[in-house]
Structure formats: structure tokens, C-alpha cells
Scaffold this active site. Structure first.
Site, PDB file in Angstrom:
ATOM      1  NE  ARG A  92       2.068 118.892 -38.014  1.00  0.00           N
ATOM      2  CZ  ARG A  92       1.850 118.751 -36.725  1.00  0.00           C
ATOM      3  NH1 ARG A  92       1.533 119.802 -35.965  1.00  0.00           N
ATOM      4  NH2 ARG A  92       1.912 117.562 -36.171  1.00  0.00           N
ATOM      5  CG  HIS A 452     -16.428  78.127 -48.355  1.00  0.00           C
ATOM      6  ND1 HIS A 452     -15.451  77.246 -47.987  1.00  0.00           N
ATOM      7  CD2 HIS A 452     -17.596  77.569 -47.981  1.00  0.00           C
ATOM      8  CE1 HIS A 452     -16.005  76.184 -47.435  1.00  0.00           C
ATOM      9  NE2 HIS A 452     -17.309  76.357 -47.427  1.00  0.00           N
ATOM     10  NE  ARG A 558     -24.410  76.849 -39.842  1.00  0.00           N
ATOM     11  CZ  ARG A 558     -23.578  77.692 -39.252  1.00  0.00           C
ATOM     12  NH1 ARG A 558     -22.769  77.267 -38.298  1.00  0.00           N
ATOM     13  NH2 ARG A 558     -23.558  78.957 -39.627  1.00  0.00           N
ATOM     14  CD  GLU A 749     -33.006  80.431 -43.734  1.00  0.00           C
ATOM     15  OE1 GLU A 749     -31.802  80.702 -43.749  1.00  0.00           O
ATOM     16  OE2 GLU A 749     -33.435  79.337 -43.342  1.00  0.00           O
ATOM     17  N   GLY A 770     -32.449  84.727 -40.261  1.00  0.00           N
ATOM     18  CA  GLY A 770     -31.182  84.234 -40.824  1.00  0.00           C
ATOM     19  C   GLY A 770     -30.710  85.247 -41.849  1.00  0.00           C
ATOM     20  CG  ASP A 773     -29.267  81.513 -46.500  1.00  0.00           C
ATOM     21  OD1 ASP A 773     -28.192  81.768 -47.078  1.00  0.00           O
ATOM     22  OD2 ASP A 773     -29.586  80.378 -46.116  1.00  0.00           O
ATOM     23  CB  CYS A 836     -29.562  83.275 -36.637  1.00  0.00           C
ATOM     24  SG  CYS A 836     -28.577  81.853 -36.987  1.00  0.00           S
TER      25      CYS A 836
HETATM   26  P1  ADP Z   1       1.980 112.836 -39.402  1.00  0.00           P
HETATM   27  O1  ADP Z   1       0.547 113.116 -39.513  1.00  0.00           O
HETATM   28  O2  ADP Z   1       2.489 111.941 -40.481  1.00  0.00           O
HETATM   29  O3  ADP Z   1       2.391 112.438 -38.020  1.00  0.00           O
HETATM   30  P2  ADP Z   1       2.802 115.528 -38.785  1.00  0.00           P
HETATM   31  O4  ADP Z   1       2.064 116.604 -39.479  1.00  0.00           O
HETATM   32  O5  ADP Z   1       2.407 115.240 -37.400  1.00  0.00           O
HETATM   33  O6  ADP Z   1       2.745 114.228 -39.688  1.00  0.00           O
HETATM   34  O7  ADP Z   1       4.317 115.906 -38.837  1.00  0.00           O
HETATM   35  C1  ADP Z   1       5.331 115.001 -38.526  1.00  0.00           C
HETATM   36  C2  ADP Z   1       6.316 115.580 -37.555  1.00  0.00           C
HETATM   37  O8  ADP Z   1       6.858 116.797 -38.056  1.00  0.00           O
HETATM   38  C3  ADP Z   1       5.750 115.975 -36.230  1.00  0.00           C
HETATM   39  O9  ADP Z   1       5.673 114.894 -35.370  1.00  0.00           O
HETATM   40  C4  ADP Z   1       6.755 116.984 -35.723  1.00  0.00           C
HETATM   41  O10 ADP Z   1       7.810 116.321 -35.099  1.00  0.00           O
HETATM   42  C5  ADP Z   1       7.223 117.636 -36.978  1.00  0.00           C
HETATM   43  N1  ADP Z   1       6.566 118.940 -37.100  1.00  0.00           N
HETATM   44  C6  ADP Z   1       5.405 119.240 -37.688  1.00  0.00           C
HETATM   45  N2  ADP Z   1       5.115 120.547 -37.562  1.00  0.00           N
HETATM   46  C7  ADP Z   1       6.127 121.089 -36.856  1.00  0.00           C
HETATM   47  C8  ADP Z   1       6.412 122.405 -36.385  1.00  0.00           C
HETATM   48  N3  ADP Z   1       5.580 123.416 -36.605  1.00  0.00           N
HETATM   49  N4  ADP Z   1       7.539 122.586 -35.695  1.00  0.00           N
HETATM   50  C9  ADP Z   1       8.374 121.560 -35.466  1.00  0.00           C
HETATM   51  N5  ADP Z   1       8.171 120.321 -35.874  1.00  0.00           N
HETATM   52  C10 ADP Z   1       7.062 120.070 -36.568  1.00  0.00           C
HETATM   53 MG    MG Z   2     -30.102  79.566 -44.320  1.00  0.00          MG
HETATM   54 MG    MG Z   3       2.040 113.425 -36.400  1.00  0.00          MG
END
Ligand code: ADP
Ligand code: MG
Ligand code: MG
Length: 851
Positions: A92, A452, A558, A749, A770, A773, A836
Site C-alpha cells: 500500500r 484579471h 476605491r 506599494e 499595498g 503592487d 491591503c
Molecule cells: P488508498 O490509499 O487508495 O485508500 P489503501 O492502501 O488504503 O489505498 O488500500 C485500499 C483498500 O485495500 C483498503 O481500504 C482495504 O480495504 C484494502 N486493503 C489494504 N490492505 C489490506 C489488508 N492488509 N487486508 C485487507 N484489505 C486490505
Molecule cells: Mg496600487
Molecule cells: Mg485507504
């Protein structure tokens, strides 16, 4: 030896920089004894080492990963790749700042043709095992081997249909085996390699793929929008898997400890029975609201509610929690501070104070000041499902509905007939200001957050979208295209300036209201603040609004906006074009009562609250027609030999416009330089101010006027202009027999003013920095050119950290402000100072030098 890998029980929540947000919180939850599947985190430093080694994982880090893996195996009693008792893990991503969905995650890693068999017999659930395996192949191929998920979906659908099933859960183990064989063929064909059966190869490939995902396109764009620096890198979490897809006693879900859109203190979330990971978000099956878990799994529900309470108390803030239930056992997979609407942010902050969890001071820091903007404008009813046609930059918050027009004059004309219009332009210039004023909102296809249109719209509190590049505007045929959709002049659209979204048609809106909690929070803010806040207002309506929202006065009125009114512009032009002093006097005499009335109305609204009026600032040519357009008119008239009188008039006008034309208006004939060469203009303004004041005072009201001379660079300019104002003041006071107290100050300014502030303070009762500017003159950038031509590249190439027109450049401009305050106070210790400009509205620490 550097340490690059940390077991979950080695870290804690303060180590976000090192372990990423997800990793630090997994460690923290492990530390406080919550049920988190065990694992380890490869640090952001490892990510940076990987990039330094030109995307090679240094051996040192590889070894540390293997060592941590070994601990994980001991802890779980399972082994990666062991056919009889396989360890499966998730890989992850997790950066310092949460970037939801921006980077990649791989689940069920460790599966291959052998381990899947072990899993099947261990769990006594072959269907589940083969389903997990095919999920792994699909995710791994997508994230690591870059094979488009589409091919897998397509094959799965084909097989499902051939078997006559409606949904995945009907698939049997044998069916999944068939899918797996097909998946492997897809990998071979599109990745031009075999699917890696070796779990260690799977692991290292996934780790580096997550590191690589730090620089995928969507992550880069997200970082740019959120101003997250690119050098931070991401951590990688390796965590043993738990399975929500083991049957009807399993499931997975996401919950917020409080309602993220209203702030109500009630568990808010959803879950799916017999599902894994992303299934909840993916929307294939409709998830259940969290309350029904109470019936389906009462024990788990109770445990989950307790856990949520523990987490909220521990982090002292609303949490966004991911969980999985495996055969009746609850596991927590992630917690983070939950994102919320402005309304929820306020309610949660106030209620956490009431619950004695945080202090009032802390509550103030919990609410993002920029987000508060959302609450001060009309907005689209959240319950309405939007059908977005186009998306640009959310340049100025608020929502608006109106008919599309492409021309500022037309916008003004229709608004006079009480029609609601939205001005759509490729970009706007100061010539379009009356159109922006008249329109409900403005949309441009070019230009950034500080273009702008954006600046003007924010200044006026009108909704605006900028840089909406998908709009193909055709001014000639008065229409724009988005893809195949054509929107013509007169068609109704709705825009949301808080999100940058444009929709076709009319959409239900809700009016802004200040909730009880909001008002309470504002009183807490008043108790803490060191700076006063005043509003920008040029008319009584805005002045009234400013008071309602708690402004202490008007910091900038202004006077040029009063000149822009379409009825007045001809008289202003008369004044500018006058050949003789008498002619000019005559025009000024016509303007005097108009200005006087404006001032009078504003003073009546503001009464004892101070009002700072700035004398005329922009160069005169801003009030005249555009040179190119005039040239076209003149040439057309010459060619057609039409109306000779008209031609003469236009030729004369063109001559004047050329005379006033400036190569560099930014550095040109403006501010007090104008007052120096045309004292009669400032004299008229001063007269209008003092007569207005006298009228109001004679009605028995108190007034606190402050007159401000713009763009002073040398004390002599201020000295002379101050003298001029004083003499008019004395003249009027004597004439009317009323005495009025007032202040005269200046805007700082240009750098010279800041550097000679000790001299300037001799003549000034107050300084107003300001900074718009001052930023232009300090950098020597013309703002419009900089933003249109090179600033974005400067920021991308890290020449500048941020746009200095949005966030005050403390090192340069800030130093001038600091110097100006110090020198000014050396001369006059009690000198009043203020800032400002847009920087004042930015929550950057601009007040460092003001204290
Ligand atoms: P994001 O950052 O995109 O949310 P995650 O790393 O949280 O991604 O992973 C997405 C999903 O994957 C999690 O919400 C969870 O449901 C599932 N997940 C991640 N790690 C595990 C794990 N060790 N066991 C079970 N599910 C997992
Ligand atoms: Mg001015
Ligand atoms: Mg997540």
C-alpha cells in the site's frame, strides 16, 4: 547503516514525514493495541534513495525488506510463497499528505499457482481462493505491468455470460480457474512477459511500482492543486492480508466518526458483506449504511463503535476509518483525519470544544479559513446530483445561474433589464469590468486563479471560473462548444465557483446563513486575533454586508469604481479629454455631487467604523476606449467615407488615447503622480469627501474618515498631496462651520517608499501596505504578463516556490514590509499599519511584520 524499514510496532503517529500518513497511523494504532493486521513500512527516505539511485532499489534496502518480511512471517506463522501455509500481503502506498486514490495498492500478493491450492485447502474455500488469485493478477498487472484493467474486465464478462451468470458471486472455483488461465494469456500478450509466479519478485516489483506511482500523472496534478511538494516521496506499507470476502460472516467498509458533510456527531459510513478492498468504492454492488451492521453483526458493530470512539479521542478529531471483518473478527486497516465540508468543519470544531476534547484555540486552527468562503456565498443544494459539462479552476466561490453572454456591454445591458447573465470570455481585461459587475458570474477559458477575472470577481464576491480550457469559445457566432455540446448566447447555465464546475440549465440553490456554531467560532477568533480586519467596499451595499460579516471598517474604498458606472463614464471621459482647464473644471463639477453622494451613503452605513478612502489611482487611459478598437472604427469610417462628423470625433478621441497611451502602465502616470499633475481631480475628490462628512455629521452621526494617497515613492509627493487635502478640508470646514477629525495616510506599494518609510512617516498618520503592487514593483513583474507568460513555468521548475501574487513572498516583499514598519515606527511609534491586498485574504503568515 541507515534504517529504511520499520515494523508497525516500531513507529508512531508523529512520524508522518518518515512513514507516510498511512504508515504512521498504522503504527500508532498497533501501539495503542487496536486490531491491525501486522506488517511493516518502507520509509519515504527509501523512496528518495530509490529515485537518487536512478530508480534502482539499493541492496541495503532490499536486505532490510527481507529482514522485516522475516519478522512478519514469524509473527503470523506463515511464509511468503509457502504452498502449505502461504503469507499473503497487501502493498500500500502512503505519502505524508493523504492523496486518496492517487497512487497504487496491490492486494493478495504472494499468490501463485501453488499457494492458491494451499489457500484453498487451508480455508476449505476454493471459490474464495481462486477469486482472490484472479483479483491479484488483475491488480498486479494493472499497477506493476501496466496492462489496462479493461482487458480483464472484458474477459471476465465474456466468461460470465457464457456461463449464464448475472453476477460474480455466482462464479464457482472452476470458473475462476478458467478466468485465471485467460488472465495469464492477457498478461503474456500485453506485458510481453509471463506473469511472475515468484512471490519475492512480485513483492519487489510492487514496491518499486508504488514508488513509481509517486510520479504518475494524476499524483503530479493532485500535488500541484494541493500545493504538496514533489520531493517528499511516498512510503510503502506491507501488511498481512485479512479477507472480507470469506463469506457472509465477512465484509469490508469505510466510516467517518462524524458526518463529514453536516458535522453531526453520528457514525457515518457504509460496508459490504463478503467483499474485498475497493469493492465498496467501486460501486459494483450498493453498500449498506453502517447502522444495519448492528443487526447483521451485533458484536462486530459494538466493537467497531468502541474503536471509533477510541480513535477519535486519541486523535482528538473526526476520523475516516477503513475496516474489514474476517469471519467475525474486526480489523482496522486505516485511519486518518476525515476531509469535511466547511459547515462540518465548524460544527465539529465547536462540538469538540463542548465535549472538552480540544481547546477553543485549537478549534480555530481546525477550520481552514479558505474553506469558510464556501459558507459566505449562495451555493448549490448539495442534495442535487450534478451533471457537469465542463470544469475549470475554482477562481471565486459561490454559485450562480444565468443566460450566457459573450460581451461585457451586453451583460450590462441585459442586467439593466433585470436579466441574470453569466459572462463567458476567453479572458477579461479592465475594459470588461462593467460586464463582470453586471453579470452574476464570469467564466474564462484562459487564465489562472490570479487572472484579471479571478481577482476582480473575488474582490466583488462574485462567482468565477477561470482557465476552463475545454470551452471552445467562438465569439463571432456567439457560442461555445464542449465536445459535441453547443451552448449559445441566451442559453441558461449554472456554475459553481467553489468547485469550478459548469452545468447546463437551472439548479436549486441555498442562501448563505451563518450558523450558531459559526458565530460562536467567530467570537473565539475575535478573542485571539492580533490583527483587525476591514473590508474592501466601494458602495453602501457592500459596506453593509461587510458590517454584517463583522468587519471592523472599510480598509479600502476605491474611488475609481465609482467612476466606472456607465452613466458616469462619459463625464469622466469629458474630464480626461478636456483641452482647457475650464473644460476640465466643468466636468469635475458634474462629478463632484455624484462622488459626494456615494461617500455620504457609505459614511452613513459605517458611522463610527473607520473608512479608508483612496484617492484616484489608475492611469486615466483606463477610462477611455480601447485603442485598437478605435483604430478599426476610424479606418472603417475613412474607407466607407461615411459620417464625417463621427469620423472627426473619433479621430480626435484616437489622438487623445494615443497621447495617454503608456508603454508600461504599471510604472506610468498613476496614483499620486496623477494627483501631482492634475491636482484639480484630487481637489474635487477631497471636496466631495469633506462635504459628505459634514452632511453626515450634521445629522448627528459619528464618522472616522481616513484619506489615503496611493503610490507614494518620495516623501515630497505625500507632503504636497497632504497639503492639498488639508487645505480643501479647512476650506470646507470653515465654509460649513463644522469640525471633523480625519487621518491622512499613504499606501506603501513601491520599494522606495518602504526603504524611506522613516521620512514618509513624517507626513503620514497611517501606512497601508499595498502588497499586490508592492509585489509587482519588487519583483519588477507586471502581474498580468507574469501570470500569462512565465510564472507557471517558474513554479513548475522550482524557480519560485509559489505564486507570489497569491502567497506573500516573505523573503523579499516581506522584508520590505518589515523594514517599512520598523522605519515608520521609528519616526512615529504609534503609527497605524495595515496590509491591503489579496495577501491579506490568504492564510499565509503575512502578519509576521505587523505585530
Ligand atoms: P488508498 O490509499 O487508495 O485508500 P489503501 O492502501 O488504503 O489505498 O488500500 C485500499 C483498500 O485495500 C483498503 O481500504 C482495504 O480495504 C484494502 N486493503 C489494504 N490492505 C489490506 C489488508 N492488509 N487486508 C485487507 N484489505 C486490505
Ligand atoms: Mg496600487
Ligand atoms: Mg485507504
Amino acid at each position: 547503516m541507515n534504517k529504511f524499514v520499520y515494523m508497525f510496532d516500531e513507529g508512531h503517529s508523529k512520524q508522518k514525514e518518515l512513514l507516510g500518513g498511512k504508515g504512521a497511523n498504522l503504527a500508532e494504532m498497533t501501539r495503542i493495541g487496536l486490531p491491525v493486521p501486522y506488517g511493516f513500512t518502507i520509509s519515504t527516505e527509501a523512496c528518495n534513495a530509490y529515485y537518487s539511485a536512478k530508480k534502482e532499489l539499493p541492496t541495503e534496502i532490499e536486505l532490510q525488506i527481507l529482514e522485516a518480511l522475516h519478522s512478519l512471517e514469524e509473527h503470523t506463522g506463515k511464509k511468503l510463497g509457502d504452498p502449505t501455509n502461504p503469507l499473503l500481503v497487501s502493498v500500500r502506498s502512503g505519502a505524508v499528505h493523504s492523496m486518496p486514490g492517487m497512487m497504487d495498492t496491490v492486494l493478495n500478493l504472494g499468490m501463485n499457482d501453488e499457494t492458491v491450492k494451499g489457500m484453498a485447502s487451508l480455508t476449505n474455500n476454493p471459490r474464495f481462493s481462486y477469486d482472490s488469485y484472479r483479483r491479484f493478477i488483475q491488480m498486479f498487472s494493472d499497477v506493476v505491468l501496466k496492462v489496462d484493467g479493461f482487458y480483464f474486465e472484458q474477459l471476465l464478462e465474456e466468461i460470465r455470460e457464457a456461463k449464464g451468470y448475472q453476477t460474480d458471486p455466482e462464479m464457482k472455483a472452476e470458473d475462476w480457474k478458467e478466468v485465471i488461465l485467460g488472465y495469464k494469456e492477457i498478461v503474456k500478450k500485453h506485458a510481453k512477459r509471463n506473469f511472475p509466479e515468484d512471490p519475492f519478485e512480485q513483492l519487489f516489483l510492487s514496491v518499486t511500482a508504488v514508488f513509481d506511482s509517486w510520479n504518475n500523472q494524476r499524483a503530479i496534478v493532485y500535488r500541484r492543486l494541493q500545493k504538496i511538494p514533489g520531493h517528499l516521496g511516498t512510503a510503502v506499507n506491507i501488511q498481512s492480508m485479512v479477507f472480507g470476502n470469506m463469506g457472509n460472516d465477512s465484509g469490508t467498509g469505510v466510516a467517518f466518526t462524524r458526518n463529514p458533510s453536516t458535522g453531526e456527531s453520528k457514525l457515518y459510513g457504509e460496508y459490504l458483506i463478503n467483499a474485498q478492498g475497493e469493492d465498496v468504492v467501486a460501486g459494483i454492488r450498493t453498500p449498506q449504511p453502517i447502522v444495519t451492521l448492528k443487526q447483521e453483526m451485533p458484536n462486530v458493530y459494538e466493537q467497531f463503535v468502541n474503536t471509533c470512539q477510541i480513535l477519535e479521542n486519541h486523535y482528538q478529531d473526526m476520523q475516516d476509518i477503513e475496516f474489514t471483518v474476517e469471519r467475525g473478527d474486526l480489523f482496522i486497516l486505516q485511519t486518518r483525519t476525515g476531509k469535511r465540508t466547511a459547515e462540518a468543519a465548524i460544527r465539529i470544531a465547536v462540538e469538540l470544544v463542548n465535549e472538552q476534547i480540544i481547546s477553543k484555540k485549537e478549534a480555530l486552527l481546525r477550520v481552514d479559513p479558505e474553506q469558510l468562503n464556501q459558507l459566505l456565498h449562495r451555493r448549490i443544494d448539495d442534495s442535487f446530483k450534478r451533471n457537469v459539462l465542463a470544469k475549470g479552476l475554482p477562481a471565486s466561490p459561490g454559485a450562480a445561474t444565468g443566460r450566457v453572454v459573450f460581451d461585457a456591454d451586453e451583460a450590462e445591458r441585459l442586467a439593466k433589464e433585470n436579466q441574470k447573465v453569466i459572462l463567458v470570455r476567453p479572458e477579461t481585461t479592465p475594459d470588461d469590468i462593467h460586464g463582470i459587475v453586471a453579470a452574476e458570474a464570469t467564466v474564462t477559458s484562459r487564465g489562472g486563479m490570479t487572472s484579471h477575472a479571478a481577482v476582480v470577481a473575488r474582490g466583488m464576491g462574485k462567482a468565477c471560473i477561470c482557465g476552463c480550457e475545454v470551452l471552445k469559445i467562438d465569439l463571432k457566432s456567439q457560442q461555445f462548444k464542449v465536445g459535441e455540446t453547443i451552448v449559445r448566447k441566451g442559453d441558461v447555465i449554472t456554475i459553481d465557483g467553489s468547485t469550478g464546475e459548469m452545468m447546463v440549465g437551472d439548479i436549486p440553490m441555498i442562501e448563505p446563513k451563518l450558523s450558531k456554531e459559526f458565530q460562536l467560532l467567530l467570537t473565539w477568533a475575535d478573542a485571539e486575533r492580533k490583527l483587525g480586519v476591514r473590508a474592501n467596499a466601494d458602495n453602501p451595499e457592500d459596506a453593509k454586508k461587510a458590517l454584517d460579516f463583522g468587519a471592523g471598517g472599510i480598509g479600502l474604498c476605491r474611488t475609481e469604481h465609482m467612476f466606472m458606472d456607465s452613466k458616469r463614464i462619459p463625464i469622466v471621459q469629458e474630464m480626461i479629454l478636456a483641452d482647457t482647464f475650464e473644460e476640465r473644471e466643468e466636468a469635475l463639477q458634474k462629478l463632484l455631487p455624484m462622488q459626494q453622494k456615494d461617500f455620504e451613503e457609505i459614511f452613513e452605513v459605517m458611522q463610527e467604523h473607520p473608512v479608508t478612502i483612496r484617492l484616484l489611482d489608475p492611469p486615466l487611459h483606463e477610462f477611455l476606449p480601447n485603442k485598437e478598437e478605435l483604430l478599426v472604427d476610424v479606418t472603417t469610417l475613412q474607407i466607407t467615407e461615411g459620417n464625417t462628423e463621427e469620423l472627426k470625433k473619433k479621430e480626435e478621441l484616437l489622438r487623445k488615447v494615443r497621447l495617454l497611451d503608456e508603454a508600461n502602465p504599471m510604472l506610468g502616470h498613476r496614483g499620486c503622480r496623477l494627483g501631482m499633475s492634475h491636482p484639480e481631480i484630487y481637489m474635487m475628490q477631497a471636496k466631495a469627501i469633506f462635504h459628505a462628512l459634514t452632511n453626515v455629521v450634521e445629522k448627528g452621526m459619528v464618522v472616522k474618515p481616513e484619506i489615503m494617497i496611493p503610490l507614494v515613492g518620495h516623501v515630497n509627493e505625500l507632503k504636497q498631496m497632504r497639503q492639498l487635502v488639508i487645505s480643501i478640508g479647512e476650506q470646507v470646514m470653515e465654509e460649513r462651520g463644522t469640525k471633523i477629525d480625519y487621518l491622512i495616510g499613504t499606501m506603501i506599494e513601491v520599494p522606495r517608499a518602504a526603504l524611506t518609510a522613516d521620512q514618509i512617516a513624517e507626513e503620514a498618520d497611517f501606512f497601508s501596505f499595498g502588497t499586490n503592487d508592492l509585489t509587482q514593483t519588487t519583483f519588477g513583474y507586471s502581474r498580468d504578463d507574469a501570470e500569462g507568460k512565465f510564472l507557471q513555468a517558474y513554479i513548475e521548475n522550482k524557480i519560485l516556490p509559489v505564486n507570489p501574487f497569491a502567497t506573500l513572498d516573505q523573503e523579499g516583499v516581506g522584508k520590505l514590509v518589515e523594514t517599512g514598519v520598523k522605519l515608520g515606527r521609528k519616526t512615529k511609534p504609534a503609527l497605524k499599519t495595515g496590509i491591503c491586498g489579496e495577501h491579506g485574504a490568504n492564510n499565509s503568515p503575512f502578519n509576521f511584520a505587523m505585530k
